[in-house]
Design a protein around this motif. Structure first.
Motif, PDB file in Angstrom:
ATOM      1  N   ARG A   1       0.880  -1.416   0.512  1.00 23.58           N
ATOM      2  CA  ARG A   1       0.104  -0.119  -0.204  1.00 23.58           C
ATOM      3  C   ARG A   1       0.881   2.050  -0.254  1.00 23.58           C
ATOM      4  O   ARG A   1       1.765   1.206   0.774  1.00 23.58           O
ATOM      5  CB  ARG A   1      -1.319   0.109   1.745  1.00 23.58           C
ATOM      6  N   ASN A   2       0.136   2.141  -0.272  1.00 27.87           N
ATOM      7  CA  ASN A   2       0.929   3.349  -0.569  1.00 27.87           C
ATOM      8  C   ASN A   2       1.478   4.054   0.640  1.00 27.87           C
ATOM      9  O   ASN A   2       1.244   3.244   1.749  1.00 27.87           O
ATOM     10  CB  ASN A   2       0.077   4.392  -0.749  1.00 27.87           C
ATOM     11  N   ASP A   3       2.771   4.618   0.771  1.00 28.30           N
ATOM     12  CA  ASP A   3       3.326   4.818   2.353  1.00 28.30           C
ATOM     13  C   ASP A   3       2.865   6.434   2.996  1.00 28.30           C
ATOM     14  O   ASP A   3       1.015   6.692   2.654  1.00 28.30           O
ATOM     15  CB  ASP A   3       4.746   5.900   1.921  1.00 28.30           C
TER      16      ASP A   3
ATOM     17  N   ASP B   1       1.152   8.798   1.062  1.00 27.44           N
ATOM     18  CA  ASP B   1      -0.156   8.199  -0.416  1.00 27.44           C
ATOM     19  C   ASP B   1       0.927   8.336  -1.286  1.00 27.44           C
ATOM     20  O   ASP B   1      -0.473   8.654  -2.133  1.00 27.44           O
ATOM     21  CB  ASP B   1      -1.609   9.183  -0.287  1.00 27.44           C
ATOM     22  N   LEU B   2       1.958   8.144  -1.262  1.00 29.23           N
ATOM     23  CA  LEU B   2       2.926   8.176  -2.516  1.00 29.23           C
ATOM     24  C   LEU B   2       3.401   6.625  -2.490  1.00 29.23           C
ATOM     25  O   LEU B   2       3.243   5.460  -1.511  1.00 29.23           O
ATOM     26  CB  LEU B   2       4.321   8.862  -1.895  1.00 29.23           C
ATOM     27  N   ARG B   3       3.197   6.113  -3.701  1.00 28.88           N
ATOM     28  CA  ARG B   3       3.164   4.448  -4.477  1.00 28.88           C
ATOM     29  C   ARG B   3       4.532   4.460  -3.955  1.00 28.88           C
ATOM     30  O   ARG B   3       5.698   4.882  -3.795  1.00 28.88           O
ATOM     31  CB  ARG B   3       3.605   4.841  -5.812  1.00 28.88           C
TER      32      ARG B   3
END
Length: 360
Positions: free
Chosen positions: A170-172, A175-177
C-alpha cells in the motif's frame, strides 16, 4: 600439492572470468578459465550444478556464453552461446537435460542439449529483471523479480501467463506509491511461500496459496539496499546481506534480527546456506570468501581470492566436517634442504687492502 577439484568445498565466480575452487580446510584456491582466457568481458554472472551428483558445473558469463566445467576432470568440457534479449544473466537452472537461462531484459529461455538448436521454449518476464530462481521441489516452476518488475511465479509447462503476480504494498504515509525493486528471491521448502529482499531494505514473504497477493510479512533491515538472501535449514529464519556489507539472520516468525554476522568490508554479492549444516557462505566486494556459523555467528573461515567476486556455489556432497591434517613439517624441511643443496656455492670475495701511497 593442491587439492583435487572434486574436493573443493566452494566454487566462486569472479568478474575477471575466472572460476575459483576453494578448499576451506587447506585454505587453498585454484583458478580455471575458459577457452578464450580471462577477460572482464567474460565475467561470471551465475553458477549452477548441471547434474544431481555435482560433477558438472554450469558457468554463465557476461558475453552470453554458457560453459560446462567437470569437477572430476578439473577442466572445461564444453561451451555454447545463449543469445537473445539484452543484459547479463540473472538466473540459471537445470530442468532434466535442458538448461534454463534468464537475462536482465526479462527473456527466459529453455535450451536443449544440441548446441546448434534453437531454444525449446521461451517466455518474457518483463524488463529490469534482477533474479530468476527455480523452485527446488518443482523445477518447472520459476520465480522472477526485478526493478519495477514485481514478483511473478511461472510454470514452464504453461508459460502463457504467470501462476502468481504479486501486488505492490500500500501507499506510504504520504499516500505516495512505494517503488518496486526486488533484488533476490527464494522458495521456502515444503510450501509455496516465497521470500524476496528489496533494494530499499525490506524482506517480504508472499504466499501464493492464499487469496492475498500482497506480502504476508514485511520487515525492514538496515538502511542499505539488500542484495542477496539465503535460507538456512528449516523454515523459520533467513540470512540477508546488503550493499554496505551488513549481514544478519532474521526470524521470520517475529520479524526481528536474531544475530548479526560480522567481518565484512564490502557489499555482499552472494549468499548460500548449507542444506544440512548451520553454515552460510558469502562473497563480497572486498574479495573475500567467508564461512560463518549460524548458531553463534562466529567466522569460521576467511579466504582472500584476489579478484572481485560475483557469485558462489557450495559442494554439498563433500564431507564438510572432516578435518584434513596439514602436511608434516618434516617433509617441508626436507624439500627445502634439497633445494639449498642443489644450489651452487658462490665464494665470498675478499676485501682488498688499500695500498698506501707515499707522501700521503
Amino acid at each position: 600439492m593442491a587439492a583435487p577439484t572434486r574436493l573443493f568445498h566452494v566454487w566462486v565466480g569472479a568478474e575477471t572470468g575466472a572460476l575459483k575452487g576453494v578448499n576451506l580446510q587447506r585454505k587453498e584456491a585454484s583458478n580455471h578459465a575458459g577457452g578464450s582466457g580471462l577477460s572482464r568481458a567474460r565475467g561470471v554472472s551465475a553458477l549452477a550444478w548441471g547434474d544431481p551428483a555435482q560433477t558438472e558445473l554450469l558457468v554463465a558469463c557476461l558475453d552470453r556464453s554458457l560453459s560446462v566445467f567437470s569437477t572430476e576432470k578439473g577442466k572445461f568440457t564444453g561451451s555454447r552461446r545463449c543469445p537473445g534479449g539484452d543484459g547479463a544473466f540473472c538466473g540459471l537452472g537445470v530442468l532434466g537435460s535442458s538448461v534454463v537461462t534468464a537475462v536482465e531484459s526479462g527473456l527466459i529461455r529453455l535450451w536443449g542439449e544440441d548446441e546448434a538448436e534453437e531454444p525449446l521454449q521461451e517466455l518474457q518476464a518483463g524488463p529490469g529483471l534482477c533474479r530468476m530462481r527455480q523452485d527446488p521441489a518443482r523445477p518447472h516452476v520459476l520465480g522472477t523479480a526485478g526493478k519495477e518488475n514485481g514478483l511473478k511465479v511461472w510454470d514452464l509447462q504453461r508459460p502463457g501467463e504467470p501462476l502468481f503476480r504479486a501486488k505492490n504494498v500500500r501507499n506510504d504515509w504520504l499516500d505516495l506509491r512505494v517503488p518496486v525493486w526486488d533484488r533476490d528471491l527464494q522458495f521456502l521448502p515444503g510450501s509455496q511461500r516465497i521470500l524476496t529482499c528489496t533494494g530499499h531494505g525490506q524482506v517480504r514473504l508472499y504466499d501464493p496459496s492464499s487469496p492475498q497477493r500482497r506480502p504476508v510479512l514485511d520487515v525492514t533491515f538496515g538502511e542499505a539496499p539488500l542484495t542477496a538472501l539465503a535460507l538456512p535449514p528449516g523454515d523459520t529464519s533467513v540470512v540477508v546481506g546488503s550493499a554496505r556489507g551488513d549481514v544478519a539472520v532474521l526470524d521470520l516468525r517475529k520479524g526481528r534480527v536474531l544475530r548479526a554476522l560480522k567481518g565484512f568490508a564490502g557489499g555482499v554479492r552472494g549468499l548460500q546456506c548449507h542444506p544440512r549444516l548451520p553454515l552460510v557462505a558469502s562473497v563480497s566486494l572486498d574479495r573475500f570468501l567467508r564461512l560463518h556459523g549460524l548458531s553463534d555467528g562466529r567466522l569460521q573461515h576467511k579466504v582472500y581470492l584476489k579478484s572481485r567476486l560475483s557469485c558462489l556455489l557450495l559442494n554439498t556432497h563433500l564431507d564438510w566436517e572432516a578435518q584434513e591434517e596439514p602436511p608434516p613439517q618434516k617433509e617441508k624441511d626436507e624439500e627445502e634442504d634439497e633445494l639449498w643443496d642443489a644450489l651452487e656455492s658462490v665464494p665470498t670475495p675478499r676485501k682488498s687492502k688499500k695500498r698506501k701511497i707515499s707522501g700521503f
